[in-house]
Design a protein around this motif. Structure first.
Motif, PDB file in Angstrom:
ATOM      1  N   ALA A 124      18.149  33.083  -5.158  1.00 30.91           N
ATOM      2  CA  ALA A 124      19.031  34.162  -5.597  1.00 30.91           C
ATOM      3  C   ALA A 124      18.362  35.022  -6.657  1.00 30.91           C
ATOM      4  CB  ALA A 124      20.341  33.575  -6.132  1.00 30.91           C
ATOM      5  N   ALA A 125      17.611  34.394  -7.570  1.00 34.37           N
ATOM      6  CA  ALA A 125      16.956  35.141  -8.646  1.00 34.37           C
ATOM      7  C   ALA A 125      15.902  36.092  -8.101  1.00 34.37           C
ATOM      8  CB  ALA A 125      16.326  34.167  -9.642  1.00 34.37           C
ATOM      9  N   TYR A 126      15.094  35.632  -7.131  1.00 35.95           N
ATOM     10  CA  TYR A 126      14.051  36.495  -6.594  1.00 35.95           C
ATOM     11  C   TYR A 126      14.630  37.548  -5.659  1.00 35.95           C
ATOM     12  CZ  TYR A 126      10.654  33.729  -8.988  1.00 35.95           C
ATOM     13  OH  TYR A 126       9.930  33.123  -9.998  1.00 35.95           O
ATOM     14  N   GLN A 127      15.765  37.252  -5.051  1.00 34.03           N
ATOM     15  CA  GLN A 127      16.437  38.291  -4.269  1.00 34.03           C
ATOM     16  C   GLN A 127      16.908  39.412  -5.188  1.00 34.03           C
ATOM     17  OE1 GLN A 127      16.629  38.398  -0.885  1.00 34.03           O
ATOM     18  NE2 GLN A 127      17.500  40.441  -1.160  1.00 34.03           N
ATOM     19  N   ARG A 128      17.384  39.066  -6.387  1.00 30.99           N
ATOM     20  CA  ARG A 128      17.772  40.104  -7.348  1.00 30.99           C
ATOM     21  C   ARG A 128      16.560  40.927  -7.760  1.00 30.99           C
ATOM     22  NH1 ARG A 128      21.017  35.780  -9.334  1.00 30.99           N
ATOM     23  NH2 ARG A 128      19.508  35.318 -10.978  1.00 30.99           N
ATOM     24  N   LEU A 129      15.441  40.254  -8.012  1.00 31.39           N
ATOM     25  CA  LEU A 129      14.215  40.988  -8.353  1.00 31.39           C
ATOM     26  C   LEU A 129      13.803  41.918  -7.221  1.00 31.39           C
ATOM     27  CD1 LEU A 129      11.953  38.276 -10.057  1.00 31.39           C
ATOM     28  CD2 LEU A 129      12.989  40.259 -11.165  1.00 31.39           C
ATOM     29  N   HIS A 130      13.924  41.443  -6.000  1.00 32.23           N
ATOM     30  CA  HIS A 130      13.556  42.268  -4.850  1.00 32.23           C
ATOM     31  C   HIS A 130      14.470  43.492  -4.739  1.00 32.23           C
ATOM     32  CE1 HIS A 130      12.287  43.435  -0.867  1.00 32.23           C
ATOM     33  NE2 HIS A 130      13.517  43.267  -0.398  1.00 32.23           N
ATOM     34  N   LEU A 132      15.799  45.084  -6.997  1.00 34.81           N
ATOM     35  CA  LEU A 132      15.440  46.036  -8.046  1.00 34.81           C
ATOM     36  C   LEU A 132      14.007  46.556  -7.900  1.00 34.81           C
ATOM     37  CD1 LEU A 132      17.105  44.201 -11.071  1.00 34.81           C
ATOM     38  CD2 LEU A 132      17.889  46.320  -9.962  1.00 34.81           C
ATOM     39  N   GLY A 133      13.304  46.117  -6.840  1.00 28.61           N
ATOM     40  CA  GLY A 133      11.960  46.623  -6.578  1.00 28.61           C
ATOM     41  C   GLY A 133      10.855  45.917  -7.328  1.00 28.61           C
ATOM     42  N   HIS A 134      11.123  44.721  -7.890  1.00 25.39           N
ATOM     43  CA  HIS A 134      10.109  43.989  -8.643  1.00 25.39           C
ATOM     44  C   HIS A 134       9.455  42.865  -7.830  1.00 25.39           C
ATOM     45  CE1 HIS A 134      11.248  46.002 -12.349  1.00 25.39           C
ATOM     46  NE2 HIS A 134      12.494  45.633 -12.186  1.00 25.39           N
ATOM     47  N   ALA A 158       5.533  41.807  -8.619  1.00 31.55           N
ATOM     48  CA  ALA A 158       4.552  42.824  -8.996  1.00 31.55           C
ATOM     49  C   ALA A 158       4.985  43.498 -10.288  1.00 31.55           C
ATOM     50  CB  ALA A 158       4.410  43.862  -7.889  1.00 31.55           C
ATOM     51  N   ILE A 159       4.063  43.549 -11.248  1.00 35.57           N
ATOM     52  CA  ILE A 159       4.309  44.242 -12.512  1.00 35.57           C
ATOM     53  C   ILE A 159       3.040  45.012 -12.862  1.00 35.57           C
ATOM     54  CG2 ILE A 159       4.934  44.042 -14.943  1.00 35.57           C
ATOM     55  CD1 ILE A 159       6.208  41.365 -14.342  1.00 35.57           C
ATOM     56  N   PRO A 231       8.679  49.923 -10.297  1.00 33.40           N
ATOM     57  CA  PRO A 231       9.234  49.150  -9.193  1.00 33.40           C
ATOM     58  C   PRO A 231       9.628  50.042  -8.020  1.00 33.40           C
ATOM     59  CG  PRO A 231      10.856  49.424 -10.938  1.00 33.40           C
ATOM     60  CD  PRO A 231       9.567  49.979 -11.466  1.00 33.40           C
ATOM     61  N   GLY A 232       9.825  49.424  -6.887  1.00 30.53           N
ATOM     62  CA  GLY A 232      10.239  50.165  -5.692  1.00 30.53           C
ATOM     63  C   GLY A 232       9.791  49.442  -4.436  1.00 30.53           C
ATOM     64  N   ARG A 233      10.380  49.786  -3.319  1.00 27.27           N
ATOM     65  CA  ARG A 233      10.021  49.169  -2.036  1.00 27.27           C
ATOM     66  C   ARG A 233       8.625  49.594  -1.606  1.00 27.27           C
ATOM     67  NH1 ARG A 233      14.150  46.838   1.183  1.00 27.27           N
ATOM     68  NH2 ARG A 233      15.657  45.935  -0.261  1.00 27.27           N
TER      69      ARG A 233
END
Length: 250
Positions: A124-130, A132-134, A158-159, A231-233
């Motif tokens: 769930a945490a990485y889905q939230r990051l995704h 938001l484009g991170h 990615a940062i 961030p972004g797709r």
């Protein structure tokens, strides 16, 4: 004597312990507790720290010494594998099936490992990051058709100009290698020098991974994470990349 692990408080902006100052714990273990909020995760990755724990444990935060990295121009594919790629119909894309990639990484059996560290909370945490484009995934499909089967993938965070790899999977022989090599080639063309691979393994070393002292890793990550890049797709910029392009001698 029980180990005294530094415990993070509820503030997602609370500082992490200095990796060089923590003593008496398993190598690389820095702290426990906190949460998996987007703010805390991004703060952690910028400092070369990542969460890694099993179901039923508190969240554990790590910064191993040495650190394992892959140079984006240094992924090693065997001659035999390159020969198979020359006639392969596989196609790599990005950010088209993030949730499926994470789910397959969680389900993939690992030698000597029972269960998975990719818990429902982590997913769930990485889905939230995704969202938001991170966080990003690279998927390898069996062909260019819209309904082609997913044969491998990799995901990570990615940062700036730093990619922090989290996990990869194969549903067909070589699927994860094709995903990793496709990601690395794309990042290298854009001036991203490293993929963080976290912890050494024989498989990663065979793919060209190397270990670097933690102090060097942290210094370079600080600079790369601060580099321009929002961030972004990645779907459009990455496009559809035939994996046969990876067959060229490297």
């Amino acid at each position: 004597m029980s180990l005294q692990i530094p415990w993070l408080d509820d503030d997602p902006d609370a500082p992490f312990p200095d990796p060089g100052a923590v003593r008496g714990l398993p190598d690389g273990l820095l702290a426990a507790g906190g949460d998996l909020s987007t703010t805390r995760l991004l703060n952690a990755y910028r400092q070369g720290i990542f969460p890694w724990y099993s179901e039923g444990q508190p969240i554990l935060w790590w910064s191993p010494d040495p650190r394992t990295v892959l140079r984006t121009d240094g992924v090693r594919l065997s001659r035999r594998f390159r020969r198979t790629l020359r006639s392969s119909p596989w196609v790599a894309r990005a950010d088209t099936a993030f949730e499926r990639v994470v789910a397959r990484c969680a389900d993939a059996p690992r030698p000597g490992q029972r269960g998975t560290w990719i818990t429902p909370a982590m997913r769930a945490a990485y889905q939230r990051l995704h969202a938001l484009g991170h966080a990003h995934s690279v998927e390898v499909y069996a062909g260019p058709e819209p309904d082609a089967a997913l044969v491998g993938g990799i995901y990570g965070v990615a940062i700036g100009r730093m990619f922090f790899g989290e996990s990869m999977f194969s549903d067909a022989s070589g699927g994860s290698k094709a995903a990793l090599a496709s990601l690395a080639a794309w990042l290298h063309a854009r001036g991203w020098p490293w993929i963080d691979a976290q912890v050494e393994s024989p498989h990663l070393l065979a793919l060209g991974a190397e270990t670097v002292p933690r102090a060097r890793f942290l210094d370079r990550v600080a600079a790369l994470a601060a580099a321009p890049g929002g961030p972004g797709r990645w779907t459009t910029a990455f496009g559809a990349r035939p994996v046969r392009q990876l067959a060229a001698p490297g």
